[in-house]
Design an enzyme around this catalytic site. Structure first.
Site, PDB file in Angstrom:
ATOM      1  N   ASP A 281      -5.494  -8.694   0.840  1.00 29.82           N
ATOM      2  CA  ASP A 281      -5.473 -10.125   0.524  1.00 29.82           C
ATOM      3  C   ASP A 281      -6.253 -10.388  -0.759  1.00 29.82           C
ATOM      4  O   ASP A 281      -5.836 -11.180  -1.609  1.00 29.82           O
ATOM      5  CB  ASP A 281      -6.097 -10.938   1.660  1.00 29.82           C
TER       6      ASP A 281
ATOM      7  N   LYS B 195       1.692   3.530   2.252  1.00 33.53           N
ATOM      8  CA  LYS B 195       2.585   3.633   3.401  1.00 33.53           C
ATOM      9  C   LYS B 195       3.742   2.640   3.284  1.00 33.53           C
ATOM     10  O   LYS B 195       4.909   2.991   3.515  1.00 33.53           O
ATOM     11  CB  LYS B 195       1.801   3.384   4.685  1.00 33.53           C
ATOM     12  N   GLU B 196       3.427   1.408   2.893  1.00 32.42           N
ATOM     13  CA  GLU B 196       4.456   0.378   2.768  1.00 32.42           C
ATOM     14  C   GLU B 196       5.435   0.695   1.637  1.00 32.42           C
ATOM     15  O   GLU B 196       6.636   0.442   1.748  1.00 32.42           O
ATOM     16  CB  GLU B 196       3.799  -0.979   2.536  1.00 32.42           C
TER      17      GLU B 196
ATOM     18  N   ASN C 116       0.860  -1.177   0.000  1.00 32.36           N
ATOM     19  CA  ASN C 116       0.000   0.000   0.000  1.00 32.36           C
ATOM     20  C   ASN C 116       0.900   1.231   0.000  1.00 32.36           C
ATOM     21  O   ASN C 116       2.131   1.118  -0.025  1.00 32.36           O
ATOM     22  CB  ASN C 116      -0.970  -0.012   1.184  1.00 32.36           C
TER      23      ASN C 116
END
Length: 345
Positions: free
Chosen positions: A292, A217-218, A215
């Site tokens: 997921d 942030k990641e 995402n």
């Protein structure tokens, strides 16, 4: 660079049907941290006199597969043949997780019981369709060498007959560098697509993987860049585009798919312009497990013959369906077809 105007922005009904038909003959292996999602459902009518917290009056509870197990059940719900590889504890939670997976047609004979580990449980208390609090009970110690080699040996038996492998790293210790290196070597040797959902807090060498799905942030954390400025248009978001370029150059995935919540997804490939897919969600009740669904449906679409852009559109609609449900959820082929019809109308 590729001209974005020449890239499809939707799937034709014929192409969508083809992918869903082909999905029924696809075999996808899922490896990683599994958990049991425990939901306590209730209502809130008053605040506790003991502390400024809501009092949840219990109405019911339910259990669902979580983590990599949720990835597997998403694949199965779309018709794929799915096998799950992980390590759990010798406990009641592992038995419950196994029973749930069997009912959802996920092969879990490679869900190995370990005497020194505990099965991860996430307990969410939900009132009026809103999550009040979450309690985690879990093991985080890195998997030992013997268990890692056992997983690799089991994978080696089935991987040559498979179309893709998905690694779900949730930072609970199953996905070690040794395990990832072994899976990557097996996939390269047999020409099998490899997808990975990364956990930046768990630093691993992620080079040369087919698909990485962080995402926003990641993605910034993986690139080691602070996220200080956001633009409402992802294609004009210079920090985001810089991060995407950095990750493509450093990690060299075939596809980088950055999920952006209400802004949809950004599909990035080396030598091509980034491609933005606006969200397909009509209503958002719960984002639990949406990532997921994204990695499961994207990978399955690739296995079913889709291009990366078609796979991104496919997975965007799948995620749009599940966030409209409460709790970790899946999407059926019928729901996916309906989502495309509603968008087209």
């Amino acid at each position: 660079m590729t001209d974005r105007s020449q890239q499809p922005s939707s799937l034709t009904p014929r192409r969508l049907k083809s992918f869903l038909d082909n999905a029924r003959s696809a075999r996808v292996l899922v490896v990683g941290d599994v958990m049991l999602d425990h939901f306590i459902w209730g209502t809130v009518a008053r605040i506790s006199p003991e502390a400024p917290v809501p009092i949840v009056e219990f109405t019911s509870e339910s259990y669902m597969p979580g983590g990599a197990a949720n990835v597997a059940r998403n694949l199965s719900a779309l018709g794929a043949t799915t096998s799950l590889y992980s390590v759990v504890g010798k406990d009641v939670a592992a038995e419950g997780l196994n029973d749930l997976l069997v009912t959802q047609k996920v092969a879990c004979q490679n869900l190995f019981r370990h005497p020194d580990r505990h099965t991860s449980i996430k307990t969410r208390i939900v009132a009026h369709r809103q999550q009040v609090v979450r309690v985690d009970r879990e093991s985080k110690e890195p998997l030992d060498d013997a268990a890692t080699l056992g997983l690799l040996a089991a994978l080696n038996r089935e991987l040559p007959q498979s179309d893709a492998v998905i690694v779900g790293d949730y930072g609970k210790g199953v996905v070690t560098q040794q395990l990832l290196d072994g899976i990557r070597d097996l996939c390269h040797r047999h020409g099998v697509w490899l997808s990975l959902d990364p956990k930046p807090v768990h630093r691993l060498h992620l080079e040369q993987i087919s698909l990485i799905t962080p995402n926003r942030k990641e993605a910034f954390e993986l690139a080691g860049i602070a996220d200080t400025l956001r633009h409402p248009s992802p294609l004009k978001d210079k920090p985001l585009l810089s991060v995407a370029t950095s990750l493509l150059e450093e990690l060299r995935p075939a596809v980088l798919l950055i999920t952006l919540g209400e802004l949809g997804m950004l599909l990035c490939q080396r030598g091509r312009n980034p491609f933005h897919i606006p969200t397909a969600a009509q209503e958002v009740f719960d984002v639990s497990g949406a990532g997921d669904t994204v990695i499961a449906s994207f990978t399955l679409a690739i296995a079913a013959g889709a291009s990366p852009i078609e796979a991104a559109i496919f997975s965007n609609h799948a995620a749009g369906v599940v966030v409209g449900k409460v709790g970790t959820a899946t999407v059926t082929p019928e729901e996916l077809v309906r989502s495309f019809r509603e968008t087209a109308s």
